[in-house]
Design an enzyme around this catalytic site. Structure first.
Site, PDB file in Angstrom:
ATOM      1  CD  GLU A  80      -2.945  -1.164   0.142  1.00 25.94           C
ATOM      2  OE1 GLU A  80      -3.074  -0.132  -0.544  1.00 25.94           O
ATOM      3  OE2 GLU A  80      -3.614  -2.205  -0.031  1.00 25.94           O
ATOM      4  NE  ARG A  90     -17.997  -2.521   1.110  1.00 26.71           N
ATOM      5  CZ  ARG A  90     -18.712  -2.221   0.013  1.00 26.71           C
ATOM      6  NH1 ARG A  90     -19.908  -2.728  -0.163  1.00 26.71           N
ATOM      7  NH2 ARG A  90     -18.226  -1.441  -0.889  1.00 26.71           N
ATOM      8  CG  HIS A 164      -4.659  -5.042   2.064  1.00 29.19           C
ATOM      9  ND1 HIS A 164      -4.925  -3.693   1.935  1.00 29.19           N
ATOM     10  CD2 HIS A 164      -5.471  -5.487   3.080  1.00 29.19           C
ATOM     11  CE1 HIS A 164      -5.861  -3.348   2.823  1.00 29.19           C
ATOM     12  NE2 HIS A 164      -6.206  -4.409   3.530  1.00 29.19           N
TER      13      HIS A 164
HETATM   14  N1  PCA Z   1      -8.463  -6.913   6.632  1.00 29.72           N
HETATM   15  C1  PCA Z   1      -9.400  -5.849   6.917  1.00 29.72           C
HETATM   16  C2  PCA Z   1      -9.343  -5.641   8.408  1.00 29.72           C
HETATM   17  C3  PCA Z   1      -8.539  -6.754   8.949  1.00 29.72           C
HETATM   18  C4  PCA Z   1      -7.988  -7.456   7.790  1.00 29.72           C
HETATM   19  O1  PCA Z   1      -7.214  -8.409   7.832  1.00 29.72           O
HETATM   20  C5  PCA Z   1      -9.155  -4.585   6.108  1.00 29.72           C
HETATM   21  O2  PCA Z   1      -8.617  -4.691   4.982  1.00 29.72           O
HETATM   22  O3  PCA Z   1      -9.479  -3.498   6.569  1.00 29.72           O
END
Ligand code: PCA
Length: 211
Positions: A80, A90, A164
């Site tokens: 990111e 959401r 992510h």
């Molecule tokens: N993904 C979520 C919150 C915790 C996670 O592992 C997110 O992308 O906000």
């Protein structure tokens, strides 16, 4: 001693597992230094996650902070680039809180850029044969909140960012989820840690997206 803080998340949204937390455990189990690696699995709660992250930063004073979370549906590791000062949930978090259109940190800047070498991290993960890309939105849920908080809490000189990860093959809730083996996710996080420690200037190759 040079210290790295690497975090993942617990499961959320009714799922039984979260590959980010599992991968962080794997990285900790394989770590052989020489830097000190601190790992933690954060709760998926707006208040709890940000509070725990701030506490870890205050106690360990890390040189590098990499928080990670699940982005179910993505097919690649997403490094990111930008955290926005916005929460718009959401779904409820794991204690039922669902804040809408409020700042992550009241009074802070509108956004912060990651201070990790994001392009170089994505390039090196992809170079290891694991799909990876720079991402320009970490969403507006708990992950973005922790990402923004990390950049606020980090002392000057500390480098911080967020990654992510897709569903892991071991934990995906359905056969059609985009997946990577958990071992690849853990390897990608190791590469991200090592790159963040070793590379100060990011790659200046063209990147971005057209839309
Ligand atoms: N993904 C979520 C919150 C915790 C996670 O592992 C997110 O992308 O906000």
């Amino acid at each position: 001693m040079t210290t790295v803080l690497l975090t993942g998340f617990e499961p959320f949204g009714g799922d039984a597992a979260n590959p980010s937390g599992e991968a962080v455990h794997r990285v900790a189990a394989h770590w052989d230094g020489p830097e000190m690696l601190i790992t933690a699995v954060l709760p998926v709660t707006f208040t709890g996650a940000a509070g725990r992250l701030r506490e870890l930063v205050a106690v360990h004073r890390p040189d590098v902070v990499i928080a990670t979370g699940l982005a179910g549906g993505r097919a690649a590791i997403g490094v990111e680039r930008v955290a926005v000062n916005l929460v718009d949930a959401r779904i409820p978090d794991n204690v039922g809180e669902q804040p809408v259109d409020v700042p992550s940190v009241p009074g802070a800047a509108t956004a912060h850029f990651a201070t990790l070498p994001v392009k170089e991290i994505a390039r090196r993960i992809a170079g290891a044969g694991i799909p990876a890309e720079v991402s320009y939105s970490a969403g507006t849920f708990v992950c973005n909140h922790v990402f923004f908080t990390a950049l606020e809490a980090a002392a000057s000189g500390t480098r911080a960012g967020f990654i992510h990860v897709p569903w892991s093959a071991e934990h995906a809730p359905s056969a059609d989820s985009a997946i990577l083996p958990l071992s690849d996710i853990a390897r990608a996080l190791e590469i991200a840690v090592r790159t963040s420690l070793d590379v100060t200037a990011d790659a200046s190759t063209p990147g971005g997206t057209l839309h």
